[in-house]
Design an enzyme around this catalytic site. Structure first.
Site, PDB file in Angstrom:
ATOM      1  N   TYR A 109      -1.569  -0.737  10.497  1.00 24.15           N
ATOM      2  CA  TYR A 109      -1.698  -1.001   9.056  1.00 24.15           C
ATOM      3  C   TYR A 109      -0.455  -0.502   8.325  1.00 24.15           C
ATOM      4  CZ  TYR A 109      -3.651  -1.122   4.336  1.00 24.15           C
ATOM      5  OH  TYR A 109      -3.861  -1.384   2.993  1.00 24.15           O
ATOM      6  N   SER A 147       0.852  -1.195   0.000  1.00 29.07           N
ATOM      7  CA  SER A 147       0.000   0.000   0.000  1.00 29.07           C
ATOM      8  C   SER A 147       0.885   1.241   0.000  1.00 29.07           C
ATOM      9  CB  SER A 147      -0.868  -0.001   1.265  1.00 29.07           C
ATOM     10  OG  SER A 147      -1.519   1.252   1.420  1.00 29.07           O
TER      11      SER A 147
END
Ligand SMILES: NC(=O)c1ccc[n+]([C@@H]2O[C@H](COP(=O)([O-])OP(=O)(O)OC[C@H]3O[C@@H](n4cnc5c(N)ncnc54)[C@H](OP(=O)(O)O)[C@@H]3O)[C@@H](O)[C@H]2O)c1
Length: 256
Positions: free
Chosen positions: A154, A141
């Site tokens: 995350y 990501s």
């Protein structure tokens, strides 16, 4: 073509980006092994692929369960042949604010987003090394580029993933095995369903098409879209107080 005449295993293929990748790979002629936990969604993926003339095998596994994931990948390989392309895509996101200090949640995110990729690689790498070819892809990501408030776990999981893939990449290049970290910006899937409006958001099919096009070059890192990638890189230079203000962090986090 990225997917022609090869066996591709996609984890997290039951929805979102993984499902779109599985459908697009099958359309390009790949034999697709699709792994996730939700059997009903995998069955509907299989029906869609097969009714379009594609080849797919599904297997249910939690990527955080090393043995179960290894067995699932073996199951699809028995039918489809050894994996040429692994797309370790399964991932999750959740709020991990400092005030809550929810350690079990942090552990879960790291197990799924980081160790889940390691376990998938463990299942296919010996075969790739024996054959002297293969491509390992982790769906990371743009959040890997910057630790963000409320998403610390995350961001950490994706930063860990990028570092791990980079190390493998340098080590494996002499063995004919390519390694790519894919860093998407916002994609319209369940994982971001509760977010406020997101800049440069893409549909999963568009993201999958871009990813598969990029993978033909076997890049070290594929970060997209470029506008969002640039924004995240610029964010690294912003003072913390600017970021805190932007995401609405209170001066003193409170538990209640
Ligand atoms: N959407 C975005 O904006 C965005 C941006 C950057 C990166 N990403 C990354 O893209 C990847 C795919 O996410 P998505 O956006 O497509 O979200 P999604 O629609 O929620 O898909 C997540 C997929 O991962 C699977 N999964 C989650 N936990 C799992 C586990 N423990 N074991 C096995 N499979 C698991 C889910 O399947 P089951 O629930 O059936 O197991 C599902 O197929 C993730 O790694 C995510 O971090 C997404």
């Amino acid at each position: 073509m990225a997917g022609a005449d090869l066996t591709a295993v996609v984890t997290g293929a039951s929805s979102g980006i993984g499902r779109a990748l599985a459908v697009a790979l099958a359309r390009q002629g790949a034999r697709v092994g699709a792994v996730a936990r939700r059997a009903d969604l995998l069955a509907s993926l299989a029906e869609e692929v097969r009714s379009a003339g594609g080849t797919v095998e599904t297997a249910v596994a939690d990527v955080a369960d090393r043995a179960a994931l290894g067995a699932a990948i073996q199951t699809v390989e028995r039918v489809l042949g050894p994996t040429d392309l692994l797309i370790a895509n399964a991932g999750m996101s959740d709020h991990t604010g400092a005030a809550e200090m929810n350690v079990p949640k942090v552990e879960e995110i790291l197990r799924v987003n980081f160790l889940g990729v390691v376990y998938a690689i463990e299942a296919v790498l010996p075969g790739m090394l024996a054959r002297g070819r293969g491509h390992l892809v982790g769906i990371s990501s743009l959040a890997a580029f910057k630790g963000l408030p409320g998403a610390a776990a995350y961001c950490a999981s994706k930063a860990a993933l990028n570092g791990y893939l980079e190390g493998l990449r340098i080590e494996l290049r002499a063995h004919g095995v390519a390694v790519t970290a894919v860093c998407p910006g916002f994609v319209n899937t369940a994982i971001v369903a509760n977010n406020p409006p997101m800049p440069f958001i893409m549909e999963p099919a568009a993201a999958a098409a871009r990813i598969l096009r990029a993978l033909r070059r076997r890049p070290a890192v594929y970060a997209f879209p470029w506008q969002m990638s640039l924004l995240m890189k610029l964010t690294r230079w912003l003072p913390d107080r600017v970021i805190a203000r932007r995401v609405g962090v209170k001066r003193r986090p409170t538990a209640g």
